[in-house]
Every structure is written in structure tokens, then in C-alpha cells.
Motif scaffolding. Structure first.
Motif, PDB file in Angstrom:
ATOM      1  N   ARG A 108      -3.428 -12.820  29.463  1.00  0.00           N
ATOM      2  CA  ARG A 108      -4.298 -13.542  30.395  1.00  0.00           C
ATOM      3  C   ARG A 108      -5.768 -13.301  30.098  1.00  0.00           C
ATOM      4  NH1 ARG A 108      -6.720 -11.701  34.647  1.00  0.00           N
ATOM      5  NH2 ARG A 108      -5.450  -9.809  34.660  1.00  0.00           N
ATOM      6  N   ILE A 109      -6.112 -12.116  29.634  1.00  0.00           N
ATOM      7  CA  ILE A 109      -7.527 -11.781  29.437  1.00  0.00           C
ATOM      8  C   ILE A 109      -7.991 -12.030  28.004  1.00  0.00           C
ATOM      9  CG2 ILE A 109      -7.550 -10.125  31.326  1.00  0.00           C
ATOM     10  CD1 ILE A 109      -7.255  -7.881  29.302  1.00  0.00           C
ATOM     11  N   THR A 110      -7.082 -12.487  27.143  1.00  0.00           N
ATOM     12  CA  THR A 110      -7.456 -12.861  25.772  1.00  0.00           C
ATOM     13  C   THR A 110      -7.723 -14.353  25.738  1.00  0.00           C
ATOM     14  OG1 THR A 110      -6.088 -11.094  24.827  1.00  0.00           O
ATOM     15  CG2 THR A 110      -6.726 -12.907  23.356  1.00  0.00           C
ATOM     16  N   ASP A 111      -8.928 -14.742  25.289  1.00  0.00           N
ATOM     17  CA  ASP A 111      -9.349 -16.146  25.347  1.00  0.00           C
ATOM     18  C   ASP A 111      -8.943 -16.964  24.127  1.00  0.00           C
ATOM     19  OD1 ASP A 111     -10.603 -15.750  27.817  1.00  0.00           O
ATOM     20  OD2 ASP A 111     -12.464 -15.079  26.853  1.00  0.00           O
ATOM     21  N   ASP A 112      -8.668 -16.319  23.010  1.00  0.00           N
ATOM     22  CA  ASP A 112      -8.481 -17.021  21.744  1.00  0.00           C
ATOM     23  C   ASP A 112      -7.015 -17.418  21.536  1.00  0.00           C
ATOM     24  OD1 ASP A 112      -8.477 -17.962  19.183  1.00  0.00           O
ATOM     25  OD2 ASP A 112      -9.270 -16.142  18.248  1.00  0.00           O
ATOM     26  N   PRO A 113      -6.678 -18.720  21.588  1.00  0.00           N
ATOM     27  CA  PRO A 113      -5.284 -19.139  21.374  1.00  0.00           C
ATOM     28  C   PRO A 113      -4.758 -18.783  19.990  1.00  0.00           C
ATOM     29  CG  PRO A 113      -6.573 -20.924  22.344  1.00  0.00           C
ATOM     30  CD  PRO A 113      -7.545 -19.857  21.931  1.00  0.00           C
ATOM     31  N   GLU A 114      -5.637 -18.799  18.981  1.00  0.00           N
ATOM     32  CA  GLU A 114      -5.189 -18.464  17.631  1.00  0.00           C
ATOM     33  C   GLU A 114      -4.808 -16.996  17.525  1.00  0.00           C
ATOM     34  OE1 GLU A 114      -7.412 -18.418  13.450  1.00  0.00           O
ATOM     35  OE2 GLU A 114      -6.814 -20.450  14.052  1.00  0.00           O
ATOM     36  N   ALA A 115      -5.529 -16.134  18.219  1.00  0.00           N
ATOM     37  CA  ALA A 115      -5.174 -14.712  18.225  1.00  0.00           C
ATOM     38  C   ALA A 115      -3.807 -14.516  18.861  1.00  0.00           C
ATOM     39  CB  ALA A 115      -6.230 -13.915  18.980  1.00  0.00           C
ATOM     40  N   LYS A 116      -3.509 -15.297  19.885  1.00  0.00           N
ATOM     41  CA  LYS A 116      -2.205 -15.189  20.543  1.00  0.00           C
ATOM     42  C   LYS A 116      -1.095 -15.667  19.619  1.00  0.00           C
ATOM     43  CE  LYS A 116      -4.299 -15.842  25.090  1.00  0.00           C
ATOM     44  NZ  LYS A 116      -4.461 -16.714  26.268  1.00  0.00           N
ATOM     45  N   LEU A 117      -1.307 -16.790  18.946  1.00  0.00           N
ATOM     46  CA  LEU A 117      -0.308 -17.271  18.001  1.00  0.00           C
ATOM     47  C   LEU A 117      -0.132 -16.289  16.857  1.00  0.00           C
ATOM     48  CD1 LEU A 117       1.637 -19.383  16.864  1.00  0.00           C
ATOM     49  CD2 LEU A 117      -0.349 -20.532  15.831  1.00  0.00           C
ATOM     50  N   GLY A 118      -1.235 -15.690  16.397  1.00  0.00           N
ATOM     51  CA  GLY A 118      -1.179 -14.760  15.283  1.00  0.00           C
ATOM     52  C   GLY A 118      -0.365 -13.516  15.566  1.00  0.00           C
ATOM     53  N   VAL A 119      -0.190 -13.173  16.830  1.00  0.00           N
ATOM     54  CA  VAL A 119       0.690 -12.060  17.173  1.00  0.00           C
ATOM     55  C   VAL A 119       2.124 -12.382  16.773  1.00  0.00           C
ATOM     56  CG1 VAL A 119       1.703 -10.773  19.104  1.00  0.00           C
ATOM     57  CG2 VAL A 119      -0.764 -11.234  19.055  1.00  0.00           C
ATOM     58  N   PHE A 120       2.505 -13.655  16.906  1.00  0.00           N
ATOM     59  CA  PHE A 120       3.889 -14.064  16.704  1.00  0.00           C
ATOM     60  C   PHE A 120       4.152 -14.574  15.286  1.00  0.00           C
ATOM     61  CE2 PHE A 120       3.063 -14.272  21.200  1.00  0.00           C
ATOM     62  CZ  PHE A 120       4.219 -13.789  21.780  1.00  0.00           C
ATOM     63  N   SER A 121       3.255 -15.350  14.739  1.00  0.00           N
ATOM     64  CA  SER A 121       3.530 -16.058  13.492  1.00  0.00           C
ATOM     65  C   SER A 121       2.342 -15.979  12.547  1.00  0.00           C
ATOM     66  CB  SER A 121       3.867 -17.526  13.780  1.00  0.00           C
ATOM     67  OG  SER A 121       4.978 -17.615  14.642  1.00  0.00           O
ATOM     68  N   THR A 122       2.599 -16.298  11.294  1.00  0.00           N
ATOM     69  CA  THR A 122       1.533 -16.273  10.303  1.00  0.00           C
ATOM     70  C   THR A 122       0.668 -17.522  10.400  1.00  0.00           C
ATOM     71  OG1 THR A 122       3.020 -17.251   8.656  1.00  0.00           O
ATOM     72  CG2 THR A 122       2.844 -14.849   8.707  1.00  0.00           C
ATOM     73  N   ILE A 123      -0.597 -17.348  10.071  1.00  0.00           N
ATOM     74  CA  ILE A 123      -1.579 -18.430  10.054  1.00  0.00           C
ATOM     75  C   ILE A 123      -2.342 -18.311   8.743  1.00  0.00           C
ATOM     76  CG2 ILE A 123      -3.603 -19.439  11.185  1.00  0.00           C
ATOM     77  CD1 ILE A 123      -2.696 -17.992  13.765  1.00  0.00           C
ATOM     78  N   PRO A 124      -2.428 -19.364   7.934  1.00  0.00           N
ATOM     79  CA  PRO A 124      -3.129 -19.236   6.651  1.00  0.00           C
ATOM     80  C   PRO A 124      -4.643 -19.096   6.844  1.00  0.00           C
ATOM     81  CG  PRO A 124      -2.574 -21.528   7.054  1.00  0.00           C
ATOM     82  CD  PRO A 124      -1.916 -20.740   8.161  1.00  0.00           C
ATOM     83  N   ALA A 125      -5.267 -18.328   5.972  1.00  0.00           N
ATOM     84  CA  ALA A 125      -6.720 -18.196   6.022  1.00  0.00           C
ATOM     85  C   ALA A 125      -7.392 -19.498   5.609  1.00  0.00           C
ATOM     86  CB  ALA A 125      -7.164 -17.057   5.105  1.00  0.00           C
ATOM     87  N   GLY A 218      -1.958 -22.407  23.583  1.00  0.00           N
ATOM     88  CA  GLY A 218      -2.242 -23.453  22.607  1.00  0.00           C
ATOM     89  C   GLY A 218      -1.004 -23.833  21.806  1.00  0.00           C
ATOM     90  N   SER A 219      -1.239 -24.437  20.656  1.00  0.00           N
ATOM     91  CA  SER A 219      -0.168 -24.956  19.806  1.00  0.00           C
ATOM     92  C   SER A 219       0.584 -23.836  19.099  1.00  0.00           C
ATOM     93  CB  SER A 219      -0.762 -25.907  18.760  1.00  0.00           C
ATOM     94  OG  SER A 219       0.180 -26.201  17.748  1.00  0.00           O
ATOM     95  N   SER A 220       1.872 -24.073  18.848  1.00  0.00           N
ATOM     96  CA  SER A 220       2.665 -23.148  18.031  1.00  0.00           C
ATOM     97  C   SER A 220       2.571 -23.491  16.546  1.00  0.00           C
ATOM     98  CB  SER A 220       4.130 -23.166  18.480  1.00  0.00           C
ATOM     99  OG  SER A 220       4.259 -22.719  19.814  1.00  0.00           O
ATOM    100  N   ASP A 221       1.775 -24.497  16.198  1.00  0.00           N
ATOM    101  CA  ASP A 221       1.475 -24.864  14.808  1.00  0.00           C
ATOM    102  C   ASP A 221       2.743 -25.170  14.004  1.00  0.00           C
ATOM    103  OD1 ASP A 221      -0.026 -25.461  12.594  1.00  0.00           O
ATOM    104  OD2 ASP A 221      -0.545 -23.380  12.104  1.00  0.00           O
ATOM    105  N   TRP A 222       3.563 -26.074  14.534  1.00  0.00           N
ATOM    106  CA  TRP A 222       4.804 -26.432  13.844  1.00  0.00           C
ATOM    107  C   TRP A 222       4.534 -27.184  12.546  1.00  0.00           C
ATOM    108  CZ3 TRP A 222       8.910 -23.889  15.015  1.00  0.00           C
ATOM    109  CH2 TRP A 222       9.068 -23.374  16.307  1.00  0.00           C
ATOM    110  N   ARG A 223       3.362 -27.742  12.406  1.00  0.00           N
ATOM    111  CA  ARG A 223       3.012 -28.441  11.168  1.00  0.00           C
ATOM    112  C   ARG A 223       3.030 -27.488   9.967  1.00  0.00           C
ATOM    113  NH1 ARG A 223      -2.160 -29.481   8.928  1.00  0.00           N
ATOM    114  NH2 ARG A 223      -3.070 -28.468  10.747  1.00  0.00           N
ATOM    115  N   TYR A 224       2.679 -26.232  10.211  1.00  0.00           N
ATOM    116  CA  TYR A 224       2.666 -25.227   9.148  1.00  0.00           C
ATOM    117  C   TYR A 224       3.993 -24.484   9.038  1.00  0.00           C
ATOM    118  CZ  TYR A 224       1.268 -21.095   6.452  1.00  0.00           C
ATOM    119  OH  TYR A 224       1.185 -20.107   5.497  1.00  0.00           O
TER     120      TYR A 224
END
Length: 250
Positions: A108-125, A218-224
Motif C-alpha cells: 500500500r505504501i509503495t507507489d511504483d507499480p513496476e517495483a511491485k511487478l518486479g518482486v514477482f516477475s522479471t522486467i527487461p532493462a 498495474g499491469s502484469s506485463d503479459w506481452r513480455y
């Protein structure tokens, strides 16, 4: 029993692995901003602990790329592959769900959706389909080469007087060495994509991200999402066949 072991092993992997990412990423965590060294070390130790727990029961594949790679060279029974893979993905989901519970106040206190997704899944640089897939292929091929090499060296090991230390190597040191292998891959090859090198490690937690009631996720980034599934499977098969064709283990 082997399917249960793969489920528990992969759950341990994602509990500790996704947990370290949550620690360095989520607001007001005591580990906030711990950095890449902490993340890669945490993932390496997560793998080692999972192998220690279930290695004697199922072989601790804890990764569909390992299961499929070994089956492709005849070192694992194809009839067991579907059950192993399903158990691994379910374990990945479960471990990630436990991380969600551990860090419940922090979402709840973390504002960045990408940081939240990054806990669960990989995100390319840098998003580039060709290089992202290639990175996952190379990283996972190195994983299989390392695993098979460590396994080959766990044969007869002796000291003076002919004392057989192979059991000590196989059961005591090999899981730690596999963890250090994952650490090395993360440090050297993990920067571009976050080194999934494991479809269950990425897909299971990504499903958890999509289903759990995470505020502002935010999005779960299924495109990636297909890249950390297809890339590791291809890399696992290539790495296993490279080992097999060279004959290093014979």
C-alpha cells in the motif's frame, strides 16, 4: 512424492528469491535499496536451500528448463515431465503468494507499480525481443552446463587411504555449488533481463501478481511473459545437448 517435492522446492525458491527482491524494492523495508548484489546472492541461496530440502526426493529440478533439458538428452523420463512442470509452476505461485503476505503492509505504501511487478516477475532493462530472448537462452544454457558439470564431479571422490567422499560432495557441497552457479549467472548475465532462467520462477509469480489484490499494482506485463518461458526452455535444451555432445561427463 516427487511432484510434492518439486512443488515445495519451487515454493522455497520463490519465497526466498521473490522475498529478497521485495526486501530491496518495497517502501520502508529494512533492506530497501540493498542493490543487485543482494538480489543475486539472495536468489543463489534460495536455489541452494531448495536443493538441500528436496534434492534427495525429486532431484530438485525446481525449473521446467532443467526438467525438459534433461529429458531431451535421455537423462529424465518424459512421462514425468508434465507433472514436474505443473508442480513447479504451482510452487512458484505459492512461494510468491507467501511473499505477498510477508510484505502485506508494504504494498500500500509503495507507489511504483513496476517495483511491485518486479518482486514477482522479471522486467527487461531494455525491451528488445531478440536480445531479451537470446539473453535468457544463453543464461539457461550456462545453468544446464553448470548443473551437469557439478553432477559429473560428484562421482567417486577420495582422499588418502581410499576414503570415499562422494556422498559428502553430492549431498553436502553440490547444492551450495549450484547456488553459487546461479549467483554467477545473475552477476554476469542477469543485468539485461533480470535472469529468469526458469519458466516456473517467472510464470507462477506473474500469475500470482495478476490474481492477488495488490494495491496499485498495474499491469502484469503479459506481452513480455512468453520470453522468460520460451527462452529458458530453449536454453535448457541447448545447454543439455552441448554437454551431451561434447561427452564431458562420459
Amino acid at each position: 512424492m516427487v511432484y510434492l517435492a518439486e512443488f515445495i522446492g519451487t515454493a522455497i525458491l520463490t519465497l526466498l528469491g521473490c522475498g529478497v527482491v521485495a526486501g530491496v524494492s518495497l517502501a520502508r523495508s529494512k533492506a530497501l535499496n540493498g542493490g543487485w548484489i543482494v538480489v543475486t546472492f539472495g536468489w543463489g541461496m534460495a536455489v541452494a536451500m531448495a536443493v538441500y530440502v528436496v534434492g534427495a526426493t525429486s532431484g530438485a529440478h525446481i525449473n521446467p528448463a532443467v526438467t525438459i533439458g534433461l529429458a531431451s538428452i535421455g537423462d529424465f523420463d518424459w512421462s514425468l515431465v508434465p507433472g514436474y512442470v505443473l508442480a513447479q509452476i504451482a510452487g512458484g505461485f505459492t512461494g510468491a503468494a507467501l511473499v505477498y503476505l510477508v510484505y502485506l503492509p508494504h504494498w500500500r505504501i509503495t507507489d511504483d507499480p513496476e517495483a511491485k511487478l518486479g518482486v514477482f516477475s522479471t522486467i527487461p532493462a531494455v525491451r528488445n525481443v531478440v536480445t531479451n530472448v537470446l539473453t535468457e537462452i544463453i543464461g539457461t544454457a550456462m545453468l544446464l552446463l553448470g548443473i551437469l558439470g557439478i553432477g559429473a564431479n560428484s562421482g567417486y571422490v577420495s582422499v588418502g587411504g581410499g576414503v570415499d567422499l562422494s556422498g559428502l560432495f553430492t549431498n553436502g557441497l553440490a547444492p551450495l555449488l549450484i547456488g553459487l552457479l546461479v549467483l554467477a549467472i545473475g552477476l554476469s548475465l542477469g543485468g539485461p533481463t533480470g535472469y529468469a532462467i526458469n519458466p516456473a520462477r517467472d510464470l507462477g509469480p506473474r500469475i500470482a501478481h495478476a490474481l492477488l489484490p495488490i494495491p496499485g499494482k498495474g499491469s502484469s506485463d503479459w506481452r513480455y511473459a512468453w520470453i522468460p518461458v520460451v527462452g529458458p526452455v530453449v536454453g535448457g535444451v541447448l545447454g543439455a545437448w552441448l554437454w551431451h555432445l561434447t561427452g564431458f561427463g562420459s
